[in-house]
Enzyme design. Structure first.
Site, PDB file in Angstrom:
ATOM      1  N   HIS A  75       0.815  -1.214   0.000  1.00  0.00           N
ATOM      2  CA  HIS A  75       0.000   0.000   0.000  1.00  0.00           C
ATOM      3  C   HIS A  75       0.852   1.269   0.000  1.00  0.00           C
ATOM      4  O   HIS A  75       0.354   2.347  -0.318  1.00  0.00           O
ATOM      5  CB  HIS A  75      -0.965  -0.003   1.186  1.00  0.00           C
ATOM      6  N   SER A 131       5.044   2.666   8.546  1.00  0.00           N
ATOM      7  CA  SER A 131       4.460   1.538   7.836  1.00  0.00           C
ATOM      8  C   SER A 131       5.423   1.104   6.735  1.00  0.00           C
ATOM      9  O   SER A 131       5.927   1.922   5.973  1.00  0.00           O
ATOM     10  CB  SER A 131       3.112   1.938   7.236  1.00  0.00           C
ATOM     11  N   ASP A 147       0.119  -7.674   1.074  1.00  0.00           N
ATOM     12  CA  ASP A 147       0.541  -6.294   1.330  1.00  0.00           C
ATOM     13  C   ASP A 147       2.062  -6.191   1.462  1.00  0.00           C
ATOM     14  O   ASP A 147       2.588  -5.524   2.348  1.00  0.00           O
ATOM     15  CB  ASP A 147      -0.133  -5.726   2.577  1.00  0.00           C
TER      16      ASP A 147
END
Length: 460
Positions: A199, A307, A229
């Protein structure tokens, strides 16, 4: 605290042989009339003779002191120590100390003597502000700070291999690029392969990677596994790069210490620590569509900036990729065993030359609201809506259809096209329909808001 620190410095160390401060030979009564005139200028301050009667100048550090009644006593804080037949005043602590005047003194006692002399001349007092040299400080390998700061040791070891990833998009009207999103990643091969979240790089803008030393590179997307992901990108750098190795997430135990590190603001790495809450939180339990993977749940804080960065154990091995924050104290990471599988499959895909894929993309990360998750969220988030089902938006990716439509983190999608949403899979199925504008109703706080959004087709 300052007084306690001074006391510690003054009491550490043991002199060879302390001479007595009173003893045989002193008169039974003090007769001040028999004393010489009081001194007027004593660099080390005044004291009394050993018998405690007549005032005299105190002996300074390393000056001679003696055993007789007429011998001078040491200044305050010094001890009269006899070594090799000669008695001299010594400081209990012989370690250097930095003063508030910016000078380094050989001992605390010397600083105190200089401070007293300065005050006698009307100057400000000199106070100790730091152990060791003013420029370098004092590194004591035996101190608790250096013996037990294991988190700092881990961070120092892994930080050079953590990178900042920035995505750019072109503004057609102004014909210039602007930053669109950012995240973190970590280097896994000396020739420049970098792992991150899918992402983070999904929009396929131009990617720029910045290392901790400030060097920057354009990056190319090598492979993406949207379901897991995980994304693999590559930079071309001169020389060998520092790398991180994978640990075995299957060996993780609840309660084990972990460190999450990322580079959300370019050179400024952020570090958070926590413990493993569980090493096997099922993706379906979290409401992640088509997920056959167990996630690592931790209370280490994971945010949008870190992230894609590594979650490491105390050996500095990567045991996960930071990927998902539900709320404070509830974060998730992709386990390293899944990363290992992705790298093997990626190698096979590149070897067989498989082509790119297309998919519809909204730009949100979400989870289903199970009863267990609802209970956790209500405990963590004040005024959480009284929902029994829906798709909870964990994150809205910048510069995506979701952000442009006005969706926000914490929104709950409760219906699409008039049909109730019971899980995140309902939203995923609706996104897959080609050419469809989604008419959502989201719950934000205690308000239901209609929002229309058109997914965008992107290429992997």
């Amino acid at each position: 605290m300052a007084m306690l620190w001074l006391a510690v410095l003054l009491t550490c160390g043991a002199p060879a042989a302390l001479l007595p401060t009173s003893g045989v030979g002193c008169p039974s009564r003090c007769d001040p009339a028999s004393c010489a005139p009081a001194p007027t200028n004593c660099p080390a301050g005044e004291t009394a003779l050993r018998c405690g009667c007549c005032p005299v100048c105190a002996a300074a550090e390393w000056e001679r002191c003696g055993e007789g009644p007429e011998d001078p006593l040491c200044a305050s804080g010094l001890r009269c120590v006899k070594n090799g037949g000669v008695a001299r005043c010594q400081c209990p602590s012989n370690l250097p100390v930095c003063g508030s005047d910016g000078k380094t003194y050989p001992s605390l006692c010397r600083l105190q003597a200089e401070s007293k002399a300065a005050q006698g001349k009307g100057s400000a007092a000199i106070i100790p502000i730091q152990r060791g040299d003013c420029q370098q400080g004092q590194r004591d390998p035996d101190s608790p700070r250096y013996k037990y700061n294991f988190i700092a040791d881990v961070v120092e070891k892994i930080a050079p291999a953590v990178v900042h990833i920035e995505l750019f998009r072109m503004l057609p009207f102004f014909k210039r690029e602007v930053p669109a999103a950012s995240g973190s990643g970590f280097i896994v091969s000396e020739d420049g392969l970098i792992l991150t979240n899918a992402h983070v790089v999904t929009n396929k803008h131009r990617l720029k990677v910045e290392r901790s030393d400030g060097s920057t590179y354009d990056a190319q997307i090598i492979d993406v596994d949207e379901k897991a992901d995980i994304a693999l990108i590559k930079i071309k750098a001169k020389g060998k790069l520092p790398v991180l190795l994978l640990g075995r997430s299957e060996d993780l135990r609840p309660g084990e210490f972990v460190v999450a590190i990322g580079s959300p603001f370019s050179l400024q790495n952020t570090v958070t620590t926590g413990i493993v809450s569980t090493a096997q939180r099922g993706g379906k339990e979290l409401g992640l569509r088509n997920s056959d993977m167990d996630y690592i749940q931790t209370d280490a804080i994971i945010n949008y900036g870190n992230s894609g960065g590594p979650l490491v154990n105390l050996d500095g091995e990567v045991i996960g990729i930071n990927t998902l924050k539900v709320t404070a104290g509830i974060s998730f990471a992709i386990p390293s065993d899944k990363i290992r599988k992705f790298l093997a499959e990626s190698h096979n895909r590149q070897s067989t030359g498989q082509g790119t894929k297309k998919k519809k993309y909204l730009g949100i990360r979400m989870m289903s609201l199970s009863q267990g998750k609802l209970k956790e969220l209500k405990e963590q988030v004040k005024d959480f809506p009284e929902n029994t089902s829906g798709a909870y938006i964990v994150e809205v990716i910048p510069d995506t259809p979701a952000e442009e439509a006005g969706l926000k983190e914490g929104d709950i999608i409760i219906s699409i096209g008039g049909k109730s949403v019971t899980s995140s899979s309902d939203v995923s199925d609706a996104i897959k329909k080609e050419g469809t504008t989604l008419h959502l109703v989201i719950r934000r706080g205690n308000e239901d808001i209609p929002i229309s959004v058109t997914p965008k087709e992107i290429e992997f």
